[in-house]
Design a protein around this motif. Structure first.
Motif, mmCIF file in Angstrom:
data_model
loop_
_atom_site.group_PDB
_atom_site.id
_atom_site.type_symbol
_atom_site.label_atom_id
_atom_site.label_comp_id
_atom_site.label_asym_id
_atom_site.label_seq_id
_atom_site.Cartn_x
_atom_site.Cartn_y
_atom_site.Cartn_z
ATOM 1 N N ARG A 84 31.878 94.138 68.356
ATOM 2 C CA ARG A 84 32.371 93.676 67.242
ATOM 3 C C ARG A 84 32.429 92.352 66.876
ATOM 4 N N VAL A 85 32.368 91.849 65.884
ATOM 5 C CA VAL A 85 32.314 91.127 65.234
ATOM 6 C C VAL A 85 33.820 90.881 64.369
ATOM 7 N N ALA A 86 33.490 91.567 62.999
ATOM 8 C CA ALA A 86 34.482 91.232 61.877
ATOM 9 C C ALA A 86 35.116 92.287 61.729
ATOM 10 N N GLU A 87 34.955 93.048 62.375
ATOM 11 C CA GLU A 87 35.117 94.822 61.048
ATOM 12 C C GLU A 87 37.109 95.025 62.052
ATOM 13 N N PRO A 88 38.023 95.713 61.203
ATOM 14 C CA PRO A 88 38.869 96.493 61.057
ATOM 15 C C PRO A 88 38.743 97.034 61.983
ATOM 16 N N ASN A 89 38.435 97.994 61.654
ATOM 17 C CA ASN A 89 38.025 98.770 62.664
ATOM 18 C C ASN A 89 36.695 99.287 63.228
ATOM 19 N N TYR A 90 36.573 98.759 64.219
ATOM 20 C CA TYR A 90 34.771 99.585 65.050
ATOM 21 C C TYR A 90 34.664 100.275 64.727
ATOM 22 N N GLU A 91 33.619 101.221 64.545
ATOM 23 C CA GLU A 91 33.396 102.208 64.612
ATOM 24 C C GLU A 91 32.095 102.398 65.718
ATOM 25 N N PRO A 92 31.349 103.184 66.964
ATOM 26 C CA PRO A 92 30.331 103.001 67.324
ATOM 27 C C PRO A 92 29.941 104.111 67.027
ATOM 28 N N ASN A 93 28.623 104.422 66.957
ATOM 29 C CA ASN A 93 27.771 105.044 67.414
ATOM 30 C C ASN A 93 28.052 106.686 68.057
ATOM 31 N N PRO A 94 28.296 107.542 67.626
ATOM 32 C CA PRO A 94 28.815 108.416 68.328
ATOM 33 C C PRO A 94 27.290 109.097 69.533
ATOM 34 N N VAL A 95 26.358 109.207 68.828
ATOM 35 C CA VAL A 95 24.909 109.236 69.663
ATOM 36 C C VAL A 95 24.599 107.873 70.970
ATOM 37 N N LEU A 96 25.416 107.254 70.773
ATOM 38 C CA LEU A 96 24.944 105.927 71.162
ATOM 39 C C LEU A 96 25.752 105.588 72.364
ATOM 40 N N ALA A 97 27.672 105.975 71.406
ATOM 41 C CA ALA A 97 28.271 106.233 72.695
ATOM 42 C C ALA A 97 27.811 107.330 73.791
ATOM 43 N N ILE A 156 26.998 83.978 75.540
ATOM 44 C CA ILE A 156 26.261 83.962 74.324
ATOM 45 C C ILE A 156 27.159 83.155 73.606
ATOM 46 N N GLY A 157 28.391 82.997 73.875
ATOM 47 C CA GLY A 157 29.254 81.250 73.359
ATOM 48 C C GLY A 157 30.589 82.363 71.863
ATOM 49 N N MET A 158 30.234 83.939 72.033
ATOM 50 C CA MET A 158 31.830 84.761 70.692
ATOM 51 C C MET A 158 32.545 84.547 71.876
ATOM 52 N N PRO A 159 33.558 84.682 70.650
ATOM 53 C CA PRO A 159 34.796 84.810 71.345
ATOM 54 C C PRO A 159 34.958 86.659 71.831
ATOM 55 N N PHE A 160 36.144 86.429 72.266
ATOM 56 C CA PHE A 160 36.695 88.375 73.289
ATOM 57 C C PHE A 160 36.571 88.846 72.996
ATOM 58 N N VAL A 161 36.823 89.611 73.139
ATOM 59 C CA VAL A 161 37.702 91.066 71.762
ATOM 60 C C VAL A 161 37.653 91.867 72.899
ATOM 61 N N TYR A 162 39.411 92.027 72.446
ATOM 62 C CA TYR A 162 40.242 92.707 73.272
ATOM 63 C C TYR A 162 39.667 94.082 73.480
ATOM 64 N N PRO A 163 40.255 94.980 73.997
ATOM 65 C CA PRO A 163 40.055 96.444 74.299
ATOM 66 C C PRO A 163 40.866 96.975 73.420
ATOM 67 N N ASP A 164 40.366 98.239 73.180
ATOM 68 C CA ASP A 164 40.826 99.347 72.077
ATOM 69 C C ASP A 164 41.320 100.152 72.208
ATOM 70 N N ASN A 165 42.267 100.499 72.269
ATOM 71 C CA ASN A 165 42.559 101.635 73.301
ATOM 72 C C ASN A 165 42.874 102.823 72.729
ATOM 73 N N ASN A 166 42.416 102.903 71.436
ATOM 74 C CA ASN A 166 42.190 104.594 70.439
ATOM 75 C C ASN A 166 40.274 104.219 70.563
ATOM 76 N N LEU A 167 39.915 104.145 71.573
ATOM 77 C CA LEU A 167 38.587 104.310 71.599
ATOM 78 C C LEU A 167 38.526 104.954 73.672
ATOM 79 N N ASN A 168 37.316 105.441 73.369
ATOM 80 C CA ASN A 168 37.521 105.715 75.067
ATOM 81 C C ASN A 168 36.885 104.382 75.584
ATOM 82 N N TYR A 169 36.406 105.253 76.758
ATOM 83 C CA TYR A 169 36.056 104.549 77.692
ATOM 84 C C TYR A 169 34.562 103.591 76.952
ATOM 85 N N ALA A 170 33.497 104.300 77.474
ATOM 86 C CA ALA A 170 32.124 104.321 76.340
ATOM 87 C C ALA A 170 32.485 103.633 75.454
#
Ligand code: CMC
Length: 422
Positions: free
Chosen positions: A202-215, A179-193
């Motif tokens: 993730r777009v421009a958020e300094p800290n991406y916070e996934p919805n826990p129900v969806l994760a 989709i022509g979006m820049p690659f987001v590097y892995p974040d070691n503070n998050l779990n696998y999902a």
């Protein structure tokens, strides 16, 4: 009662008695006594190609267990990474083993920059992410040439770890590139999902916070897909692995097998089907056309399950939780009605056709805003530990190279005819 089978060749009167072991009879005993006579079994409907202690699937009773643990308990109480460990190493990990395993997976999610800059960018702008992922998995073998040392347990562990940790990175990278979006590097503070969701969205958020129900829902779906004994892609993994190819090449081949609409591609087809049906009024005519053999009811039927797929039940529960967050999919009502009609119809009943895992997974993925062509990619991430567990088990069993026989049905010997005389 004697636990054996006796086969008699009526041409010669010769008989062979073969003991029944673990519910099967060994072909060696047969081949030794009746050489040159082959079992004809295209599609392997009556052939056990492996003895395995990984997954126990009782299709008649709708039972699925990983290493003896019921899928329902694992989906409810475990996590995908713990299930990976269980499948790969045979037992649930203790605290220390789990911490080490999670650490190893979390800290190997990065990939070589050349993969992103040169390899991924080389694809056509609308490349299917599954084709990209399959190629990227194969390409990893060129970055880790030591992967060929398949009988060295430490090296083997490293490649297993790499395939599980880098799978989501490659998958998200394929999507972002498409989709022509820049690659987001892995974040070691998050779990696998969560990390996968971050790399996807993730777009421009300094800290991406996934919805826990969806994760959590994603994690459960990965657990449900983690293994399914000798399915088409796992068998591919074992067949390719039996030639002693490296695990990246074998996993890329298994990914290719999973790509097809009869296997991992079915969840995508379910959405197309539901969209084509479009409204309640079209359900009955659709079912009639399925019964006439004009098309298949995607997400229904299974080679092994002749009862309700236990995974489908769990997916349905997850769907309810996800829809509370995302809002209900407009296709859900059509799916529910279609299921209800099919389950009451003699065509489906007499053939033991029930919903399989793919009937509702697509609806969840769609509600989570995954594009259709990412569905099979998600399946690939989930099935990776199963492929690797079988690959490792096969190597430890020192299985001979997979090399089936054929029944030749072509022309007899004939002389070459020069072009001018044809
Ligand atoms: N819709 C309509 N009829 C069906 C379906 C279906 N989905 N599945 C099987 N049948 C019929 C088939 O036409 C045949 O009827 P008949 O005896 O009159 O010729 C009978 O049921 C047996 O079918 P089969 O093709 O011999 O069964 P199989 O074991 O070779 O195929 C299957 C299994 C999963 C490929 C098949 O059921 C199918 O194509 N299902 C739809 C695709 C799908 O949902 N696949 C996902 C499978 S679960 C995820 C995974 O493990 O990959």
């Amino acid at each position: 009662m004697t636990e054996s089978v006796t086969i008699t060749d009526n041409r010669t009167g010769e008989s062979v008695e073969i003991p029944i072991e673990n519910g099967g009879i060994h072909s060696n005993a047969f081949a030794k006594h009746m050489p040159g006579l082959w079992f004809y079994d295209p599609g392997f409907t009556a052939t056990a190609s492996a003895a395995s202690s990984i997954t126990d699937l009782d299709g008649a009773n709708g039972i699925l267990r990983y290493r003896g643990y019921p899928i329902e308990q694992l989906a409810e109480q475990s996590s995908f990474l713990e299930v990976c460990y269980l499948l790969l190493f045979g037992e649930l990990p203790n605290h220390e083993q789990m911490d080490n395993w999670v650490h190893d997976v979390t800290y190997h999610t990065f990939i070589h920059e050349n993969m992103r800059k040169r390899f991924m960018e080389g694809f056509h702008h609308d490349a299917h992410p599954m084709g990209m992922l399959m190629s990227a998995i194969a390409a990893l073998s060129t970055f880790y040439p030591e992967a060929k040392e398949i009988f060295d347990p430490e090296i083997r562990y490293k490649q297993i770890n790499r395939l599980i940790s880098k799978g989501p990175t490659l998958a998200a990278m394929a999507y972002r590139a498409s989709i022509g979006m820049p690659f987001v590097y892995p974040d070691n503070n998050l779990n696998y999902a969560e990390n996968f969701l971050s790399m996807m969205w993730r777009v421009a958020e300094p800290n991406y916070e996934p919805n826990p129900v969806l994760a959590k829902a994603l994690d459960v779906l990965l657990i449900l897909h983690a293994d399914h004994e000798q399915n088409c892609s796992t068998t591919t993994m074992r067949v390719v692995g039996s030639s002693h190819a490296d695990p990246f090449s074998a996993a890329a081949s298994a990914t290719g097998a999973l790509y097809g609409p009869r296997h991992g591609g079915a969840n995508e087809q379910v959405i197309h089907m539901l969209e084509d049906i479009g409204s309640y009024d079209n359900i009955e005519p659709f079912v009639e056309s399925v019964k006439l053999g004009e098309q298949r009811l995607m997400g229904f039927g299974h080679r092994v399950y002749k009862a309700y797929d236990p995974r489908a039940r769990i997916v349905k529960e997850q769907a309810d939780r996800v829809f509370e967050v995302t809002g209900k999919s407009p296709l859900l009502d059509i799916a529910l009605k279609l299921e209800e009609i099919a389950l009451e119809d003699d065509y489906f009943k007499s053939r033991n056709l029930y919903p399989n895992v793919d009937f509702y997974t697509g609806l969840i993925y769609q509600a989570m805003e995954f594009p259709l062509d990412m569905f099979t990619v998600l399946f690939t991430i989930g099935r990776m530990p199963g492929w690797l567990a079988h690959w490792q088990e096969m190597l430890q069993q020192e299985q001979r190279i997979s090399r089936p026989r054929q029944l030749y049905v072509g022309p007899d010997a004939r002389d070459y005819v020069p072009m001018a005389s044809r």
